[in-house]
Design a protein around this motif. Sequence first.
Motif, PDB file in Angstrom:
ATOM      1  N   SER A   3      26.181  32.720-103.001  1.00 57.14           N
ATOM      2  CA  SER A   3      25.344  33.905-102.644  1.00 57.14           C
ATOM      3  C   SER A   3      23.966  32.989-101.711  1.00 57.14           C
ATOM      4  CB  SER A   3      24.098  35.240-103.271  1.00 57.14           C
ATOM      5  OG  SER A   3      23.726  34.249-104.471  1.00 57.14           O
ATOM      6  N   GLY A   4      23.452  31.980-102.432  1.00 52.61           N
ATOM      7  CA  GLY A   4      22.116  30.825-102.237  1.00 52.61           C
ATOM      8  C   GLY A   4      22.838  30.012-100.961  1.00 52.61           C
ATOM      9  N   LEU A   5      24.218  30.233-100.925  1.00 56.28           N
ATOM     10  CA  LEU A   5      24.246  28.756 -99.852  1.00 56.28           C
ATOM     11  C   LEU A   5      24.198  29.961 -98.811  1.00 56.28           C
ATOM     12  CD1 LEU A   5      27.390  27.037-101.256  1.00 56.28           C
ATOM     13  CD2 LEU A   5      25.425  26.232-100.561  1.00 56.28           C
ATOM     14  N   LEU A   6      24.840  31.099 -98.308  1.00 57.77           N
ATOM     15  CA  LEU A   6      24.699  31.730 -97.442  1.00 57.77           C
ATOM     16  C   LEU A   6      23.544  32.605 -97.331  1.00 57.77           C
ATOM     17  CD1 LEU A   6      27.820  33.660 -98.242  1.00 57.77           C
ATOM     18  CD2 LEU A   6      27.442  32.760 -96.707  1.00 57.77           C
ATOM     19  N   LEU A   7      22.823  33.159 -97.984  1.00 58.73           N
ATOM     20  CA  LEU A   7      21.317  33.239 -97.383  1.00 58.73           C
ATOM     21  C   LEU A   7      20.537  31.606 -97.131  1.00 58.73           C
ATOM     22  CD1 LEU A   7      20.569  35.848-100.255  1.00 58.73           C
ATOM     23  CD2 LEU A   7      20.551  35.928 -98.416  1.00 58.73           C
ATOM     24  N   TYR A   8      21.119  30.719 -97.979  1.00 56.83           N
ATOM     25  CA  TYR A   8      19.999  29.092 -97.082  1.00 56.83           C
ATOM     26  C   TYR A   8      20.633  29.486 -95.840  1.00 56.83           C
ATOM     27  CZ  TYR A   8      18.829  24.387 -96.538  1.00 56.83           C
ATOM     28  OH  TYR A   8      18.845  23.624 -96.066  1.00 56.83           O
ATOM     29  N   LYS A   9      21.746  29.545 -95.806  1.00 54.27           N
ATOM     30  CA  LYS A   9      22.254  29.294 -94.290  1.00 54.27           C
ATOM     31  C   LYS A   9      21.895  30.287 -93.174  1.00 54.27           C
ATOM     32  CE  LYS A   9      26.650  29.005 -91.543  1.00 54.27           C
ATOM     33  NZ  LYS A   9      28.132  29.179 -91.660  1.00 54.27           N
ATOM     34  N   LEU A  10      21.502  31.521 -93.282  1.00 50.20           N
ATOM     35  CA  LEU A  10      20.719  32.705 -92.392  1.00 50.20           C
ATOM     36  C   LEU A  10      19.141  32.304 -92.701  1.00 50.20           C
ATOM     37  CD1 LEU A  10      22.643  36.008 -94.140  1.00 50.20           C
ATOM     38  CD2 LEU A  10      22.755  35.004 -92.376  1.00 50.20           C
ATOM     39  N   ILE A  11      18.631  31.573 -93.218  1.00 51.11           N
ATOM     40  CA  ILE A  11      17.551  31.665 -93.497  1.00 51.11           C
ATOM     41  C   ILE A  11      17.517  29.986 -92.745  1.00 51.11           C
ATOM     42  CG2 ILE A  11      15.052  30.236 -94.076  1.00 51.11           C
ATOM     43  CD1 ILE A  11      16.074  31.909 -96.642  1.00 51.11           C
ATOM     44  N   ARG A  12      17.891  28.924 -92.467  1.00 52.70           N
ATOM     45  CA  ARG A  12      17.848  28.098 -92.053  1.00 52.70           C
ATOM     46  C   ARG A  12      18.411  28.680 -89.676  1.00 52.70           C
ATOM     47  NH1 ARG A  12      14.080  25.881 -93.674  1.00 52.70           N
ATOM     48  NH2 ARG A  12      14.876  24.439 -94.713  1.00 52.70           N
ATOM     49  N   ARG A  13      19.384  29.644 -90.035  1.00 57.03           N
ATOM     50  CA  ARG A  13      20.362  29.486 -88.944  1.00 57.03           C
ATOM     51  C   ARG A  13      18.247  30.581 -87.419  1.00 57.03           C
ATOM     52  NH1 ARG A  13      25.119  32.451 -88.763  1.00 57.03           N
ATOM     53  NH2 ARG A  13      26.159  30.019 -89.200  1.00 57.03           N
ATOM     54  N   HIS A  14      18.156  31.584 -88.790  1.00 59.01           N
ATOM     55  CA  HIS A  14      17.144  32.848 -88.427  1.00 59.01           C
ATOM     56  C   HIS A  14      16.216  32.102 -88.185  1.00 59.01           C
ATOM     57  CE1 HIS A  14      20.908  35.741 -86.874  1.00 59.01           C
ATOM     58  NE2 HIS A  14      21.764  35.146 -88.776  1.00 59.01           N
ATOM     59  N   PHE A  15      15.268  31.529 -89.934  1.00 59.90           N
ATOM     60  CA  PHE A  15      14.232  31.445 -90.039  1.00 59.90           C
ATOM     61  C   PHE A  15      14.303  30.221 -90.285  1.00 59.90           C
ATOM     62  CE2 PHE A  15      15.558  35.665 -91.326  1.00 59.90           C
ATOM     63  CZ  PHE A  15      15.068  36.451 -89.647  1.00 59.90           C
ATOM     64  N   PRO A  16      14.126  29.632 -89.158  1.00 55.54           N
ATOM     65  CA  PRO A  16      13.587  27.887 -89.726  1.00 55.54           C
ATOM     66  C   PRO A  16      12.622  27.083 -90.114  1.00 55.54           C
ATOM     67  CG  PRO A  16      13.581  28.167 -86.732  1.00 55.54           C
ATOM     68  CD  PRO A  16      14.394  29.609 -88.221  1.00 55.54           C
ATOM     69  N   LEU A  17      11.349  28.720 -89.710  1.00 51.07           N
ATOM     70  CA  LEU A  17      10.106  28.017 -90.046  1.00 51.07           C
ATOM     71  C   LEU A  17       9.860  28.240 -91.496  1.00 51.07           C
ATOM     72  CD1 LEU A  17       8.201  28.766 -86.471  1.00 51.07           C
ATOM     73  CD2 LEU A  17       9.045  27.096 -87.850  1.00 51.07           C
ATOM     74  N   ALA A  18      10.894  28.843 -92.060  1.00 56.93           N
ATOM     75  CA  ALA A  18      10.491  29.477 -93.409  1.00 56.93           C
ATOM     76  C   ALA A  18      10.465  28.378 -94.171  1.00 56.93           C
ATOM     77  CB  ALA A  18      11.238  30.430 -94.071  1.00 56.93           C
ATOM     78  N   GLU A  19       9.575  28.060 -95.190  1.00 57.48           N
ATOM     79  CA  GLU A  19       8.770  27.549 -96.476  1.00 57.48           C
ATOM     80  C   GLU A  19       9.268  27.916 -97.519  1.00 57.48           C
ATOM     81  OE1 GLU A  19       4.341  25.923 -96.191  1.00 57.48           O
ATOM     82  OE2 GLU A  19       4.392  27.247 -94.456  1.00 57.48           O
ATOM     83  N   ALA A  20       9.540  29.323 -97.742  1.00 62.58           N
ATOM     84  CA  ALA A  20       9.845  29.922 -99.356  1.00 62.58           C
ATOM     85  C   ALA A  20      10.600  31.176 -99.375  1.00 62.58           C
ATOM     86  CB  ALA A  20       8.674  29.927 -99.914  1.00 62.58           C
ATOM     87  N   VAL A  21      10.912  31.731-100.248  1.00 60.19           N
ATOM     88  CA  VAL A  21      12.118  32.206-100.396  1.00 60.19           C
ATOM     89  C   VAL A  21      11.604  33.504-101.629  1.00 60.19           C
ATOM     90  CG1 VAL A  21      13.555  31.653-100.868  1.00 60.19           C
ATOM     91  CG2 VAL A  21      13.928  34.134-100.057  1.00 60.19           C
ATOM     92  N   GLY A  22      11.390  34.686-101.108  1.00 57.32           N
ATOM     93  CA  GLY A  22      10.986  35.444-102.651  1.00 57.32           C
ATOM     94  C   GLY A  22      11.494  37.124-102.087  1.00 57.32           C
ATOM     95  N   GLY A  23      10.728  38.130-103.394  1.00 57.33           N
ATOM     96  CA  GLY A  23      11.353  38.922-103.774  1.00 57.33           C
ATOM     97  C   GLY A  23      11.250  40.291-105.430  1.00 57.33           C
ATOM     98  N   LEU A  24      11.433  40.954-105.251  1.00 63.21           N
ATOM     99  CA  LEU A  24      10.715  41.386-106.556  1.00 63.21           C
ATOM    100  C   LEU A  24      11.513  41.232-107.373  1.00 63.21           C
ATOM    101  CD1 LEU A  24       8.440  44.479-106.907  1.00 63.21           C
ATOM    102  CD2 LEU A  24      10.229  45.139-106.615  1.00 63.21           C
ATOM    103  N   THR A  25      10.904  41.531-108.456  1.00 65.60           N
ATOM    104  CA  THR A  25      12.197  40.872-109.865  1.00 65.60           C
ATOM    105  C   THR A  25      12.587  42.672-109.594  1.00 65.60           C
ATOM    106  OG1 THR A  25      12.084  40.255-111.745  1.00 65.60           O
ATOM    107  CG2 THR A  25      10.414  41.426-111.175  1.00 65.60           C
ATOM    108  N   MET A  26      13.689  42.926-110.817  1.00 63.80           N
ATOM    109  CA  MET A  26      14.269  41.489-110.723  1.00 63.80           C
ATOM    110  C   MET A  26      15.980  41.017-110.215  1.00 63.80           C
ATOM    111  SD  MET A  26      15.884  42.906-115.034  1.00 63.80           S
ATOM    112  CE  MET A  26      17.475  41.489-114.682  1.00 63.80           C
ATOM    113  N   GLY A  27      15.567  42.290-108.923  1.00 57.78           N
ATOM    114  CA  GLY A  27      17.139  41.623-108.104  1.00 57.78           C
ATOM    115  C   GLY A  27      17.225  41.124-107.502  1.00 57.78           C
ATOM    116  N   ALA A  28      15.929  41.002-107.273  1.00 52.42           N
ATOM    117  CA  ALA A  28      16.026  39.562-106.105  1.00 52.42           C
ATOM    118  C   ALA A  28      15.869  38.021-106.677  1.00 52.42           C
ATOM    119  CB  ALA A  28      14.878  39.253-105.905  1.00 52.42           C
TER     120      ALA A  28
END
Length: 231
Positions: free
Chosen positions: A54-79
């Motif tokens: 899941s980490g690899l695939l989400l990272y790949k999506l971020i790099r492909r679609h949101f290359p300017l992103a500096e961080a990833v976050g979400g609501l605890t605890m599912g994220a």
Amino acid sequence: MPTDNHPDTKQALLNLIATLSFRLGDFTLASGQKSDYYIDCRTTTLHAEGGRLSGLLLYKLIRRHFPLAEAVGGLTMGADPLVSNTASASAWRPALRAAFQEMMEYPEKLEGTGFQGIGTWDDNYPTHPIHGFLVRKAEKTHGTGRRLEGFHKLGAHVVIVDDVCTTGGSTIAAIEATRESGMNVIGVLCLVDREQGGRANIEAAAPHAPFISLFTATDVRTAHIALNKST
């Protein structure tokens, strides 16, 4: 094992979710809606291999679609596991690239290892790390009283993640809290979209932050049925 650019990576994660996280039955969801199935992605995202994929695939999506992103976050605890595994995947990438380049320089070391002909390194992604932050459901009443924990920088471009999206309430709560903290939400990622109105609600709440899901509930149900037929 599949790598982040291997075609089997996404299917491997889907199979894990279908096996570990999908249940048929009579359930009441957090939204109050009734359902004949339940998807608890935490049993997959907290699984060693499920978390890695899941980490690899989400990272790949971020790099492909949101290359300017500096961080990833979400609501605890599912994220929580998604944030941690995505940040870790971004940190590992430079080391993996260096190891790949070394193998290409000394191809004789690959003889008999099964890695011959593994191709070329995908250099389409920027290499800066993706940091993580978590959003509390409410501000804590002690210490700093902050609602966000981890990365925080005013004006930073960030991506919100969630494991399962039904009505989108938890994702929208994370978006709003992140914006209130002074950061700029540029994208929203979800592991499984239950296709019950969440996408539309999130897109209405964050019209300038594209919503992307890795899988739909239909994908997971189909994989669950197929895997059970084959056993």
